[in-house]
Design a protein around this motif. Structure first.
Motif, PDB file in Angstrom:
ATOM      1  N   LEU A 140      -7.074   6.591  10.142  1.00 39.78           N
ATOM      2  CA  LEU A 140      -6.707   7.771  10.919  1.00 39.78           C
ATOM      3  C   LEU A 140      -7.326   9.039  10.338  1.00 39.78           C
ATOM      4  O   LEU A 140      -7.718   9.940  11.071  1.00 39.78           O
ATOM      5  N   GLU A 141      -7.407   9.097   9.044  1.00 39.73           N
ATOM      6  CA  GLU A 141      -7.953  10.273   8.376  1.00 39.73           C
ATOM      7  C   GLU A 141      -9.483  10.333   8.464  1.00 39.73           C
ATOM      8  O   GLU A 141     -10.065  11.405   8.456  1.00 39.73           O
ATOM      9  N   CYS A 191       0.852  -1.188   0.000  1.00 39.29           N
ATOM     10  CA  CYS A 191       0.000   0.000   0.000  1.00 39.29           C
ATOM     11  C   CYS A 191       0.891   1.242   0.000  1.00 39.29           C
ATOM     12  O   CYS A 191       1.788   1.354   0.837  1.00 39.29           O
ATOM     13  N   THR A 194     -10.033   9.516   0.188  1.00 41.82           N
ATOM     14  CA  THR A 194      -8.896   9.771   1.082  1.00 41.82           C
ATOM     15  C   THR A 194      -7.597   9.301   0.443  1.00 41.82           C
ATOM     16  O   THR A 194      -6.585  10.011   0.465  1.00 41.82           O
ATOM     17  N   ARG A 195      -7.619   8.137  -0.134  1.00 46.01           N
ATOM     18  CA  ARG A 195      -6.433   7.583  -0.795  1.00 46.01           C
ATOM     19  C   ARG A 195      -5.946   8.522  -1.900  1.00 46.01           C
ATOM     20  O   ARG A 195      -4.768   8.834  -1.989  1.00 46.01           O
ATOM     21  N   LEU A 197       0.226   4.118   1.000  1.00 45.92           N
ATOM     22  CA  LEU A 197      -0.044   4.985   2.148  1.00 45.92           C
ATOM     23  C   LEU A 197       0.624   4.478   3.415  1.00 45.92           C
ATOM     24  O   LEU A 197       1.338   5.209   4.087  1.00 45.92           O
ATOM     25  N   CYS A 198       0.392   3.222   3.751  1.00 47.82           N
ATOM     26  CA  CYS A 198       0.904   2.687   5.020  1.00 47.82           C
ATOM     27  C   CYS A 198       2.136   1.795   4.847  1.00 47.82           C
ATOM     28  O   CYS A 198       2.847   1.538   5.804  1.00 47.82           O
ATOM     29  N   CYS A 203      -6.663  -0.020   5.951  1.00 42.70           N
ATOM     30  CA  CYS A 203      -5.443   0.790   5.928  1.00 42.70           C
ATOM     31  C   CYS A 203      -5.430   1.748   7.121  1.00 42.70           C
ATOM     32  O   CYS A 203      -6.379   2.505   7.344  1.00 42.70           O
ATOM     33  N   THR A 204      -4.347   1.720   7.883  1.00 43.51           N
ATOM     34  CA  THR A 204      -4.263   2.555   9.084  1.00 43.51           C
ATOM     35  C   THR A 204      -4.283   4.050   8.751  1.00 43.51           C
ATOM     36  O   THR A 204      -4.856   4.832   9.505  1.00 43.51           O
ATOM     37  N   ILE A 205      -3.709   4.434   7.641  1.00 43.87           N
ATOM     38  CA  ILE A 205      -3.687   5.850   7.254  1.00 43.87           C
ATOM     39  C   ILE A 205      -5.096   6.328   6.921  1.00 43.87           C
ATOM     40  O   ILE A 205      -5.523   7.401   7.356  1.00 43.87           O
ATOM     41  N   ILE A 206      -5.831   5.527   6.166  1.00 37.69           N
ATOM     42  CA  ILE A 206      -7.211   5.887   5.830  1.00 37.69           C
ATOM     43  C   ILE A 206      -8.066   5.931   7.087  1.00 37.69           C
ATOM     44  O   ILE A 206      -8.866   6.851   7.277  1.00 37.69           O
ATOM     45  N   PHE A 223      -4.239  11.619  -0.563  1.00 33.57           N
ATOM     46  CA  PHE A 223      -2.880  11.366  -0.082  1.00 33.57           C
ATOM     47  C   PHE A 223      -1.910  11.120  -1.231  1.00 33.57           C
ATOM     48  O   PHE A 223      -0.758  11.523  -1.160  1.00 33.57           O
TER      49      PHE A 223
END
Length: 103
Positions: A58-59, A37, A96-97, A39-40, A53-56, A100
């Protein structure tokens, strides 16, 4: 498919459900690339990872608070409510993806 004819699902949600069901969402594994991924960098970049996904997460914490009642596999459900829920999550996750990735 019944969801395509349903008046309870918006056109936008029908489109994302169709893309997800036919493995056409813009994630690397759908196009032969098995990399992580972007992002993460923790797991393979595939469709089901969009909801984990941890980033998604968190957002979009509010969106994912009630995720325990919504599974990625619900894209194949015949239950319109479940399909609506997973479509909402996928739309937000993809938005969100993309945000980023443009950075």
């Amino acid at each position: 498919q019944g969801y395509l004819k349903s008046q309870k699902i918006s056109l936008k949600k029908k489109k994302i459900l169709f893309k997800a069901r036919t493995r056409m969402l813009n994630v690397k594994s759908n196009f032969g690339d098995k990399s992580q991924c972007p992002l993460c960098n923790m797991k393979e970049d595939n469709q089901s990872h969009l909801l984990d996904c941890t980033i998604i997460k968190l957002e979009c914490p509010d969106l994912f608070e009630n995720k325990e009642n919504c599974l990625y596999e619900d894209i194949f459900s015949t239950n319109i409510d479940k399909m609506n829920n997973v479509a909402n999550l996928l739309i937000q996750a993809m938005r969100t993806r993309e945000k980023f990735l443009k950075r």
